[in-house]
Design a protein around this motif. Structure first.
Motif, PDB file in Angstrom:
ATOM      1  N   THR A  40       0.928  -1.140   0.031  1.00 25.18           N
ATOM      2  CA  THR A  40       0.065  -0.119  -0.008  1.00 25.18           C
ATOM      3  C   THR A  40       0.837   1.289  -0.092  1.00 25.18           C
ATOM      4  OG1 THR A  40      -1.654  -1.052   1.322  1.00 25.18           O
ATOM      5  CG2 THR A  40      -1.933   1.215   1.196  1.00 25.18           C
ATOM      6  N   GLU A  41       2.034   1.205   0.765  1.00 29.52           N
ATOM      7  CA  GLU A  41       2.869   2.276   0.884  1.00 29.52           C
ATOM      8  C   GLU A  41       3.690   2.669  -0.465  1.00 29.52           C
ATOM      9  OE1 GLU A  41       3.626   1.831   5.637  1.00 29.52           O
ATOM     10  OE2 GLU A  41       4.980   0.929   4.457  1.00 29.52           O
ATOM     11  N   LEU A  67      -3.316   0.544  -6.164  1.00 24.27           N
ATOM     12  CA  LEU A  67      -3.215  -0.383  -5.075  1.00 24.27           C
ATOM     13  C   LEU A  67      -2.758  -1.776  -5.719  1.00 24.27           C
ATOM     14  CD1 LEU A  67      -5.186  -0.466  -1.977  1.00 24.27           C
ATOM     15  CD2 LEU A  67      -2.728  -0.630  -2.125  1.00 24.27           C
ATOM     16  N   GLY A  68      -3.620  -2.007  -6.720  1.00 26.44           N
ATOM     17  CA  GLY A  68      -3.500  -3.237  -7.170  1.00 26.44           C
ATOM     18  C   GLY A  68      -2.403  -3.464  -8.022  1.00 26.44           C
ATOM     19  N   THR A  69      -2.048  -2.386  -8.725  1.00 24.81           N
ATOM     20  CA  THR A  69      -0.740  -2.244  -9.565  1.00 24.81           C
ATOM     21  C   THR A  69       0.405  -2.582  -8.747  1.00 24.81           C
ATOM     22  OG1 THR A  69      -2.181  -0.682 -10.717  1.00 24.81           O
ATOM     23  CG2 THR A  69       0.253  -0.675 -11.413  1.00 24.81           C
ATOM     24  N   ALA A  70       0.596  -1.988  -7.689  1.00 25.65           N
ATOM     25  CA  ALA A  70       1.804  -2.249  -6.771  1.00 25.65           C
ATOM     26  C   ALA A  70       2.150  -3.569  -6.499  1.00 25.65           C
ATOM     27  CB  ALA A  70       1.710  -1.078  -5.548  1.00 25.65           C
ATOM     28  N   LYS A  71       0.924  -4.200  -6.072  1.00 27.35           N
ATOM     29  CA  LYS A  71       0.775  -5.622  -5.748  1.00 27.35           C
ATOM     30  C   LYS A  71       1.372  -6.498  -6.679  1.00 27.35           C
ATOM     31  CE  LYS A  71      -3.365  -7.027  -4.579  1.00 27.35           C
ATOM     32  NZ  LYS A  71      -4.393  -7.243  -3.796  1.00 27.35           N
ATOM     33  N   THR A  72       0.867  -6.063  -8.040  1.00 24.18           N
ATOM     34  CA  THR A  72       0.925  -6.943  -9.277  1.00 24.18           C
ATOM     35  C   THR A  72       2.490  -6.665  -9.735  1.00 24.18           C
ATOM     36  OG1 THR A  72      -1.269  -6.502 -10.002  1.00 24.18           O
ATOM     37  CG2 THR A  72       0.580  -7.204 -11.613  1.00 24.18           C
ATOM     38  N   ALA A  93       5.849  -7.404   2.576  1.00 22.31           N
ATOM     39  CA  ALA A  93       5.056  -5.975   2.418  1.00 22.31           C
ATOM     40  C   ALA A  93       3.706  -5.848   2.498  1.00 22.31           C
ATOM     41  CB  ALA A  93       5.310  -5.666   0.915  1.00 22.31           C
ATOM     42  N   VAL A  94       3.207  -6.482   3.760  1.00 18.16           N
ATOM     43  CA  VAL A  94       1.986  -6.301   3.949  1.00 18.16           C
ATOM     44  C   VAL A  94       1.496  -5.909   5.362  1.00 18.16           C
ATOM     45  CG1 VAL A  94       1.230  -8.319   2.359  1.00 18.16           C
ATOM     46  CG2 VAL A  94       2.108  -8.824   4.632  1.00 18.16           C
TER      47      VAL A  94
END
Lengths: 200, 270
Positions: free
Chosen positions: A168-169, A178-183, B16-17
């Motif tokens: 998230t950060e 958000l989803g883009t960072a995760k991906t 990272a969670v």
């Protein structure tokens, strides 16, 4: 029962750990209370773990505390190390990384840490800031693997892994959804894994 | 499986969670071998990011670590979880393999009479007041120990985790909507846990209620399923040892004392 799968029973699973003593057997002996074996284990891995911790924590005094905490955790938990869940070094690094991340997050809460992490300056920044940096034999290989990541993937992975930020950060820092960072974090790590043929 | 859940594997692998995300993902990890393998691999891959950096800590740290080690007790190795039941007293399902994918019908064991049977049971006496179920619904937030390459002792695990990790865990899966629902039951732990990737949203004013099928008592409320529309993990209220099955019905949102509609899913333990 949780199984971490993708067995990497030996050091071959982390390409950088191919030299040195058999960490698995040192860990096994340590688990039986062999402090001498644990001292050997420390000698074989302390620089690697501490290098990781310093990359994340930055502050030297705090890093030393974190490295010590990590080794104590490794000592108390090595009785439960399961080679089926990853290589010894990967297991130890995971513990050290988690300790480091916990430290920076709690430190962040008290504003004790420099939080700005410039993506653009992460490029080998440590070369100038860390003493006694030892260049590993396979550094070129890792660099080549890193070069296969897109800049955006690499930025996200480094902010997450080395910056100790949550996804998230990372999204906020990079100004992406958000989803883009995760991906990006996941895709970057997958590419790294595939290029380096890391098993576990 | 919800692809969005898988997507967190990378972030999880590198810590990272947030703590909440970690707990939630670890529940998923318990059920997803693919993600477990991926996390292990991605952790190893991430470690290469610092493989070119070695920094020897000060010599004093070595002495300090070894001094602390000599005064620190190591954890006992994890013992295998308690046997399902005492030797010789195995119930019919004690040695049963967890049932894998079950037919995509509401009747788990394929018996067309199931719905009727449940309906018949509605009217039986001796149903536990549903009050306790309201409590169960409030206990959705399952605490969790960190899912790490090391294990924590069973006593530190929540009931949910104990069930999910039990050697005798019996796993029953059913498709529901576009998703999948799972009921895991452990006789050894004596509890059952309901999991869903994404529960379908119930009609307005309605909610899904869980039931245990208890011989001699009929359908006993086992709590409500929270209607978040997201992934759900709920321990069933009550003793899962004696139950021979579990079911889900659509009820008024505050729950019912007895099932008032046909089951939308039935799980048979036998």
């Amino acid at each position: 029962m949780v199984i971490m799968a993708a067995v990497g029973s030996g050091d071959e699973s982390l390409p950088t750990a191919a030299v040195g003593p058999d960490l698995g057997s040192l860990l096994t002996r340590s688990a039986r209370g062999d402090e001498g074996a644990f001292a050997e284990l420390y000698d074989a891995t302390a620089a690697r773990l501490h290098g990781l911790v310093v990359r994340v924590v930055r502050d030297r005094a705090q890093s030393e505390e974190v490295t010590q905490e990590a080794f104590l955790d490794i000592w108390t938990h090595c009785t439960r190390f399961d080679p089926a869940k990853g290589s010894p070094l990967s297991w130890m690094l995971t513990i050290a990384h988690r300790k480091a991340v916990d430290r920076v997050r709690s430190a962040e809460a008290s504003k004790a840490r420099e939080v700005t992490y410039e993506v653009t300056t992460t490029e080998r920044e440590h070369d100038s800031t860390l003493e006694k940096v030892e260049v590993r034999l396979d550094q070129q290989r890792v660099r080549r693997a890193l070069a296969t990541l897109t800049d955006t993937q690499r930025g996200a992975v480094e902010l997450a892994y080395l910056g100790g930020h949550t996804h998230t950060e990372v999204a906020a820092l990079l100004g992406i959804p958000l989803g883009t960072a995760k991906t990006r974090i996941r895709d970057g790590l997958i590419r790294l894994r595939d290029t380096l043929e890391v098993t576990a | 499986m919800n692809p969005d859940t898988h997507a967190l594997a990378g972030a999880y692998a590198v810590n990272a969670v947030t703590d909440d995300e970690r707990r939630s993902f670890e529940t998923h990890l318990d059920l997803c071998a693919d993600c477990r393998a991926e996390v292990a691999e991605l952790r190893a891959a991430a470690a290469t990011l610092t493989s070119d950096v070695e920094l020897a800590p000060p010599p004093a740290l070595r002495a300090s670590v070894l001094a602390a080690v000599s005064q620190t007790r190591q954890l006992s190795p994890l013992e295998p979880p308690a046997a399902a039941s005492p030797p010789g007293s195995n119930g019919p399902d004690a040695a049963a393999e967890p049932l894998a994918s079950l037919p995509a019908t509401a009747s788990v064991d394929g018996s067309p009479a199931d719905g009727d049977e449940l309906a018949a049971r509605r009217n039986r006496r001796g149903l536990r007041p549903w009050l306790a179920a309201a409590v169960a619904a409030a206990v959705i937030t399952i605490g969790g120990v960190a899912w790490q390459p090391w294990e924590d002792s069973p006593s530190q695990l929540t009931a949910t985790e104990q069930v999910l990790r039990a050697d005798d865990a019996q796993r029953l899966e059913l498709p529901m909507g576009s998703s999948e629902i799972t009921l895991v039951r452990s006789r050894a732990v004596g509890r059952a846990v309901f999991l869903a990737d994404a529960m379908p949203t119930p009609p307005s004013g309605k909610a899904y209620q869980l039931w245990f099928d208890v011989p001699g008592r009929g359908m006993v409320s086992a709590g409500m399923i929270p209607t978040s529309g997201h992934a759900v993990t709920v321990p069933l209220e009550g003793d899962a040892r004696t139950a021979t099955g579990a079911g889900i019905t659509l009820e008024p949102e505050n729950g019912s004392e007895h099932p008032t509609s046909d089951p939308v899913a039935l799980f048979s333990f036998t």
